[in-house]
Motif scaffolding. Structure first.
Motif, PDB file in Angstrom:
ATOM      1  N   ARG A   2       1.784  -7.024  10.849  1.00 30.64           N
ATOM      2  CA  ARG A   2       1.616  -6.007   9.807  1.00 30.64           C
ATOM      3  C   ARG A   2       2.137  -6.494   8.463  1.00 30.64           C
ATOM      4  O   ARG A   2       1.560  -6.182   7.422  1.00 30.64           O
ATOM      5  N   ARG A   3       3.256  -7.269   8.499  1.00 27.51           N
ATOM      6  CA  ARG A   3       3.804  -7.804   7.244  1.00 27.51           C
ATOM      7  C   ARG A   3       2.822  -8.773   6.594  1.00 27.51           C
ATOM      8  O   ARG A   3       2.624  -8.748   5.386  1.00 27.51           O
ATOM      9  N   LYS A   4       2.214  -9.632   7.401  1.00 23.72           N
ATOM     10  CA  LYS A   4       1.239 -10.576   6.868  1.00 23.72           C
ATOM     11  C   LYS A   4       0.067  -9.832   6.248  1.00 23.72           C
ATOM     12  O   LYS A   4      -0.414 -10.187   5.172  1.00 23.72           O
ATOM     13  N   LYS A   6       0.103  -6.758   5.035  1.00 19.24           N
ATOM     14  CA  LYS A   6       0.579  -6.071   3.836  1.00 19.24           C
ATOM     15  C   LYS A   6       0.684  -7.047   2.656  1.00 19.24           C
ATOM     16  O   LYS A   6       0.267  -6.736   1.535  1.00 19.24           O
ATOM     17  N   LYS A   7       1.232  -8.276   2.921  1.00 12.16           N
ATOM     18  CA  LYS A   7       1.348  -9.278   1.863  1.00 12.16           C
ATOM     19  C   LYS A   7      -0.027  -9.696   1.361  1.00 12.16           C
ATOM     20  O   LYS A   7      -0.237  -9.888   0.163  1.00 12.16           O
TER      21      LYS A   7
END
Length: 134
Positions: A2-4, A6-7
């Motif tokens: 999810r972080r990837k 979002k980035k």
């Protein structure tokens, strides 16, 4: 994951080139995430298969040793009880004997090459062969 994702979304908002490049990255990450979520158990099994195989082997070894350990504990308990007898008794533990030539067993139609007796107790009243089961 999810972080990837979002980035990638944040970087895609900077300019047109980034929007094009990160569009495909976002799509790829979303596809990977969806695949993981939909195949969670299968992915988990594949990733853990080697560890599960090692654990199964360890369990098999421990289960195989269990009877030996329990047997040894039982034999030890029997020895402790038999040692309480008076000095009129003579105890031999783990008695083994090999036969050369082997003894012929008519009932089973085979040959007996050796014997093992857990406890051989010798007294004035007789000789007792004791097999310990726990």
């Amino acid at each position: 994951m999810r972080r990837k994702n979002k980035k990638a979304v944040e970087k895609s908002n900077k300019n047109l080139f980034n929007k094009i490049v990160y569009f495909f990255k976002i799509k790829s990450l979303s596809h990977k995430r969806s695949k993981l979520e939909n195949n969670y158990e299968k992915v988990l099994y594949v990733r853990c298969a080697e560890s599960i195989k090692k654990l199964d082997y360890t369990k098999e070894v421990v289960d195989g040793l269990y009877t030996l350990i329990v047997g040894a504990v039982g034999e030890n308990s029997t020895v402790k009880e038999l040692e309480k007898l008076s000095n009129d008794y003579y105890l031999i533990n783990d008695f083994s004997m090999e036969f050369n030539p082997p003894i012929y067993n008519k009932r089973e139609n085979d040959r007996i090459f050796s014997i093992q007796i857990d406890h051989l107790l010798i007294s004035k009243s007789g000789i007792f062969l004791l097999e310990t089961k726990n």
